[in-house]
Motif scaffolding. Structure first.
Motif, PDB file in Angstrom:
ATOM      1  N   PHE A  14      28.509  46.707  39.237  1.00 27.31           N
ATOM      2  CA  PHE A  14      29.817  46.637  39.944  1.00 27.31           C
ATOM      3  C   PHE A  14      30.038  47.672  40.875  1.00 27.31           C
ATOM      4  O   PHE A  14      30.714  47.517  42.038  1.00 27.31           O
ATOM      5  CB  PHE A  14      31.012  46.169  39.149  1.00 27.31           C
ATOM      6  CG  PHE A  14      30.807  45.165  38.169  1.00 27.31           C
ATOM      7  CD1 PHE A  14      30.684  43.634  38.718  1.00 27.31           C
ATOM      8  CD2 PHE A  14      30.589  45.305  36.928  1.00 27.31           C
ATOM      9  CE1 PHE A  14      30.580  42.576  37.831  1.00 27.31           C
ATOM     10  CE2 PHE A  14      30.555  44.215  36.135  1.00 27.31           C
ATOM     11  CZ  PHE A  14      30.176  42.698  36.556  1.00 27.31           C
ATOM     12  N   HIS A  15      29.634  48.788  40.785  1.00 22.87           N
ATOM     13  CA  HIS A  15      29.566  50.216  41.286  1.00 22.87           C
ATOM     14  C   HIS A  15      29.566  50.050  42.866  1.00 22.87           C
ATOM     15  O   HIS A  15      30.346  50.409  43.791  1.00 22.87           O
ATOM     16  CB  HIS A  15      29.200  51.403  40.684  1.00 22.87           C
ATOM     17  CG  HIS A  15      29.619  52.469  41.389  1.00 22.87           C
ATOM     18  ND1 HIS A  15      30.672  53.245  41.260  1.00 22.87           N
ATOM     19  CD2 HIS A  15      28.720  53.232  42.122  1.00 22.87           C
ATOM     20  CE1 HIS A  15      30.876  54.314  41.818  1.00 22.87           C
ATOM     21  NE2 HIS A  15      29.706  54.354  42.541  1.00 22.87           N
ATOM     22  N   ASP A  27      29.230  47.211  44.975  1.00 16.05           N
ATOM     23  CA  ASP A  27      30.245  46.560  45.624  1.00 16.05           C
ATOM     24  C   ASP A  27      31.559  47.220  45.554  1.00 16.05           C
ATOM     25  O   ASP A  27      32.469  47.196  46.530  1.00 16.05           O
ATOM     26  CB  ASP A  27      30.461  45.344  45.212  1.00 16.05           C
ATOM     27  CG  ASP A  27      29.354  44.308  45.538  1.00 16.05           C
ATOM     28  OD1 ASP A  27      28.655  44.597  46.476  1.00 16.05           O
ATOM     29  OD2 ASP A  27      28.634  43.354  44.632  1.00 16.05           O
ATOM     30  N   ALA A  28      31.944  47.749  44.355  1.00 14.73           N
ATOM     31  CA  ALA A  28      33.245  48.687  44.269  1.00 14.73           C
ATOM     32  C   ALA A  28      33.432  49.803  45.350  1.00 14.73           C
ATOM     33  O   ALA A  28      34.497  49.997  45.914  1.00 14.73           O
ATOM     34  CB  ALA A  28      33.503  49.248  42.939  1.00 14.73           C
ATOM     35  N   GLU A  88      34.389  48.009  48.667  1.00  9.24           N
ATOM     36  CA  GLU A  88      35.784  47.635  48.509  1.00  9.24           C
ATOM     37  C   GLU A  88      36.697  48.607  48.248  1.00  9.24           C
ATOM     38  O   GLU A  88      37.932  48.364  48.403  1.00  9.24           O
ATOM     39  CB  GLU A  88      35.681  46.399  47.298  1.00  9.24           C
ATOM     40  CG  GLU A  88      34.725  45.263  47.493  1.00  9.24           C
ATOM     41  CD  GLU A  88      34.610  44.567  46.296  1.00  9.24           C
ATOM     42  OE1 GLU A  88      35.521  44.991  45.194  1.00  9.24           O
ATOM     43  OE2 GLU A  88      34.000  43.567  46.169  1.00  9.24           O
ATOM     44  N   ARG A  89      36.249  49.809  48.327  1.00  7.54           N
ATOM     45  CA  ARG A  89      37.219  51.068  48.012  1.00  7.54           C
ATOM     46  C   ARG A  89      38.056  50.959  47.054  1.00  7.54           C
ATOM     47  O   ARG A  89      39.298  51.406  46.883  1.00  7.54           O
ATOM     48  CB  ARG A  89      38.167  51.031  49.530  1.00  7.54           C
ATOM     49  CG  ARG A  89      37.402  51.134  50.918  1.00  7.54           C
ATOM     50  CD  ARG A  89      36.526  52.137  50.908  1.00  7.54           C
ATOM     51  NE  ARG A  89      36.112  52.229  52.276  1.00  7.54           N
ATOM     52  CZ  ARG A  89      34.892  52.336  52.524  1.00  7.54           C
ATOM     53  NH1 ARG A  89      33.755  52.558  51.640  1.00  7.54           N
ATOM     54  NH2 ARG A  89      34.427  52.695  54.024  1.00  7.54           N
ATOM     55  N   ASP A  90      37.339  50.654  46.070  1.00 11.86           N
ATOM     56  CA  ASP A  90      37.795  50.506  44.319  1.00 11.86           C
ATOM     57  C   ASP A  90      38.212  52.072  44.020  1.00 11.86           C
ATOM     58  O   ASP A  90      37.458  52.964  44.377  1.00 11.86           O
ATOM     59  CB  ASP A  90      37.069  49.866  43.432  1.00 11.86           C
ATOM     60  CG  ASP A  90      37.715  50.310  42.183  1.00 11.86           C
ATOM     61  OD1 ASP A  90      38.783  49.418  41.793  1.00 11.86           O
ATOM     62  OD2 ASP A  90      37.198  50.933  41.385  1.00 11.86           O
ATOM     63  N   ASN A  91      39.636  52.450  43.863  1.00 14.74           N
ATOM     64  CA  ASN A  91      39.719  53.941  43.430  1.00 14.74           C
ATOM     65  C   ASN A  91      38.805  54.340  42.314  1.00 14.74           C
ATOM     66  O   ASN A  91      38.434  55.569  42.495  1.00 14.74           O
ATOM     67  CB  ASN A  91      41.391  53.894  42.985  1.00 14.74           C
ATOM     68  CG  ASN A  91      41.768  55.304  42.970  1.00 14.74           C
ATOM     69  OD1 ASN A  91      41.502  56.162  43.943  1.00 14.74           O
ATOM     70  ND2 ASN A  91      42.144  55.699  42.010  1.00 14.74           N
ATOM     71  N   GLY A  92      38.713  53.756  41.319  1.00 15.07           N
ATOM     72  CA  GLY A  92      37.562  54.304  40.360  1.00 15.07           C
ATOM     73  C   GLY A  92      36.356  54.565  40.883  1.00 15.07           C
ATOM     74  O   GLY A  92      35.732  55.599  40.586  1.00 15.07           O
ATOM     75  N   ALA A  93      35.928  53.770  41.634  1.00 14.05           N
ATOM     76  CA  ALA A  93      34.598  53.851  42.347  1.00 14.05           C
ATOM     77  C   ALA A  93      34.478  55.133  43.258  1.00 14.05           C
ATOM     78  O   ALA A  93      33.382  55.886  43.343  1.00 14.05           O
ATOM     79  CB  ALA A  93      34.037  52.629  43.086  1.00 14.05           C
TER      80      ALA A  93
END
Length: 129
Positions: A101-102, A104-105, A108-113
């Motif tokens: 998932f990393h 794509d994350a 998507e600008r996911d904070n954890g990534a």
């Protein structure tokens, strides 16, 4: 590994790669150098994962850069994607390769990534060069 931007736009086949990742104009500056956090072959185009001028992870076609420092981190891993029409190969830090998932994350600008990306760049030895 570190690259220096030599042009701020792409032409032809590389435009496909840029549309998927951004949908907008590249955020890099000619003459500036950027540490590389990963590499890929996407739709037949060699790409580098850098922290762009907006301080965000971005995949950019290699045609926009010259290689300033060719040394790749010894901890990088590799994966190939023979069944994918677009993402064909990927090199980089552990989460980029082993966490499905990393990738794509990051897009998507996911904070954890974003935290993982920043930490891995900081540990690359060239992030603050």
């Amino acid at each position: 590994m570190e690259v220096t931007c030599v042009k701020e736009h792409v032409d032809g086949k590389s435009e496909i790669s840029m549309e998927y990742n951004y949908g907008g104009a590249p955020e890099v500056t000619a003459g500036l150098s950027y540490p590389v956090a990963g590499m890929s072959i996407y739709a037949g185009v060699a790409m580098v994962l850098i922290r762009d001028d907006a301080q965000l992870p971005g995949w950019y076609p290699m045609e926009m850069f010259d290689v300033r420092d060719p040394r790749m981190p010894s901890h990088w891993l590799f994966a190939k994607y023979p069944g994918s029409e677009y993402l064909q190969a990927l090199w980089g830090y552990e989460e980029l390769i082993n966490d499905e998932f990393h990738y794509d994350a990051l897009l998507e600008r996911d904070n954890g990534a974003l935290v993982i990306f920043s930490n891995r760049l900081r540990g690359s030895g060239v992030a603050d060069a």
